[in-house]
Design a protein around this motif. Sequence first.
Motif, short mmCIF file in Angstrom:
data_model
loop_
_atom_site.label_atom_id
_atom_site.label_comp_id
_atom_site.label_asym_id
_atom_site.label_seq_id
_atom_site.Cartn_x
_atom_site.Cartn_y
_atom_site.Cartn_z
N ASP A 1 -9.64 -2.42 8.70
CA ASP A 1 -10.63 -1.53 8.10
C ASP A 1 -9.91 -0.45 7.30
N CYS A 2 -10.65 0.57 6.89
CA CYS A 2 -10.05 1.63 6.07
C CYS A 2 -8.85 2.27 6.77
N ALA A 3 -9.02 2.63 8.03
CA ALA A 3 -7.96 3.33 8.77
C ALA A 3 -6.74 2.44 8.99
N THR A 4 -6.94 1.22 9.45
CA THR A 4 -5.79 0.35 9.74
C THR A 4 -5.04 -0.06 8.47
N ASN A 5 -5.71 -0.05 7.34
CA ASN A 5 -5.06 -0.36 6.07
C ASN A 5 -4.57 0.88 5.33
N GLY A 6 -4.85 2.07 5.88
CA GLY A 6 -4.40 3.31 5.26
C GLY A 6 -5.07 3.59 3.93
N ILE A 7 -6.34 3.21 3.79
CA ILE A 7 -7.06 3.35 2.53
C ILE A 7 -7.92 4.60 2.54
N SER A 8 -7.84 5.37 1.46
CA SER A 8 -8.66 6.57 1.35
C SER A 8 -9.81 6.40 0.37
N THR A 9 -9.61 5.62 -0.69
CA THR A 9 -10.61 5.50 -1.76
C THR A 9 -10.74 4.04 -2.18
N VAL A 10 -11.96 3.66 -2.57
CA VAL A 10 -12.18 2.35 -3.18
C VAL A 10 -12.78 2.57 -4.56
N ARG A 11 -12.16 1.94 -5.55
CA ARG A 11 -12.63 1.99 -6.93
C ARG A 11 -13.23 0.63 -7.27
N ALA A 12 -14.47 0.64 -7.76
CA ALA A 12 -15.15 -0.61 -8.11
C ALA A 12 -15.59 -0.56 -9.57
N SER A 13 -15.70 -1.74 -10.17
CA SER A 13 -16.17 -1.80 -11.55
C SER A 13 -16.94 -3.09 -11.78
N ALA A 14 -17.86 -3.01 -12.72
CA ALA A 14 -18.62 -4.17 -13.21
C ALA A 14 -18.43 -4.19 -14.72
N THR A 15 -17.87 -5.29 -15.22
CA THR A 15 -17.58 -5.39 -16.65
C THR A 15 -18.43 -6.49 -17.27
N PRO A 16 -19.37 -6.10 -18.18
CA PRO A 16 -20.19 -7.14 -18.83
C PRO A 16 -19.35 -7.95 -19.81
N SER A 17 -19.76 -9.16 -20.08
CA SER A 17 -19.05 -10.01 -21.05
C SER A 17 -18.95 -9.28 -22.38
N GLY A 18 -17.71 -9.02 -22.81
CA GLY A 18 -17.47 -8.36 -24.07
C GLY A 18 -17.86 -6.90 -24.10
N ALA B 1 -17.62 1.88 -13.97
CA ALA B 1 -16.75 2.07 -12.81
C ALA B 1 -17.12 3.32 -12.04
N ALA B 2 -16.82 3.29 -10.77
CA ALA B 2 -17.01 4.45 -9.90
C ALA B 2 -16.11 4.27 -8.69
N GLU B 3 -15.89 5.36 -7.98
CA GLU B 3 -15.12 5.27 -6.74
C GLU B 3 -15.77 6.11 -5.66
N ALA B 4 -15.42 5.79 -4.41
CA ALA B 4 -16.00 6.48 -3.27
C ALA B 4 -14.98 6.49 -2.14
N PRO B 5 -15.13 7.43 -1.20
CA PRO B 5 -14.26 7.38 -0.02
C PRO B 5 -14.44 6.04 0.69
N GLU C 1 -10.70 -2.11 -5.94
CA GLU C 1 -9.35 -1.83 -5.50
C GLU C 1 -9.39 -0.80 -4.39
N ALA C 2 -8.64 -1.06 -3.32
CA ALA C 2 -8.52 -0.13 -2.20
C ALA C 2 -7.22 0.66 -2.40
N ILE C 3 -7.33 1.99 -2.43
CA ILE C 3 -6.23 2.85 -2.82
C ILE C 3 -5.86 3.77 -1.66
N ASP C 4 -4.55 3.90 -1.38
CA ASP C 4 -4.13 4.80 -0.31
C ASP C 4 -4.05 6.23 -0.81
N ALA C 5 -3.68 7.16 0.06
CA ALA C 5 -3.64 8.59 -0.28
C ALA C 5 -2.62 8.91 -1.36
N ASP C 6 -1.62 8.04 -1.55
CA ASP C 6 -0.61 8.26 -2.58
C ASP C 6 -0.96 7.61 -3.92
N GLY C 7 -2.16 7.00 -4.00
CA GLY C 7 -2.60 6.37 -5.24
C GLY C 7 -2.13 4.94 -5.42
#
Length: 184
Positions: A8-25, A30-34, A55-61
Amino acid sequence: AWTFDQGDCATNGISTVRASATPSGGTPIAAEAPCEDGKVDLGEVGAGSFAISAEAIDADGVVRAETYGISATFGEGGPFTDLDVTLYPKASNVTVNWNGCPTGFIIPYYITIYNPPAEVGGELVDDVERIQETCTPGSVTIPNVAPGDYIVELESISQQPYIQGTTELTVVAGEDTEVTIDVP
């Protein structure tokens, strides 16, 4: 919404998740959340097909986990429920270095990454990746190696002179790794 392939977030050391949806062309939305929120709101999207990524991002980016090959098609109706994705440990590049060619010879090498044998010192049989390279460049980069513990073997293809060496390797999610094998 997301879950992890392992942990989970804690065991993987993840602080933030950035998600995006890209339409064809089109331009990505994009947005991110804790990470503990378990989901992120991308707002309104129009009808069409979208490439989805997270993408799951740790505290160091550092990106430690990510999604692979997700697409979704939305019609005109809405609102939509959560789109559930799985975050997998991020593969890394492994650079294997060696100290050149045997004196007076230019020969090809096989550089092989193996899962460790069941018993320490056991035969290397469970190969993950194999690359052939001439001895002259002194290094090769093997892309997209999953996190874990491995044994790297460098072996000459020719019998004369026969060259062989091994080293241990630990790949950490999202971190490129470099090892050196000292061969004659």
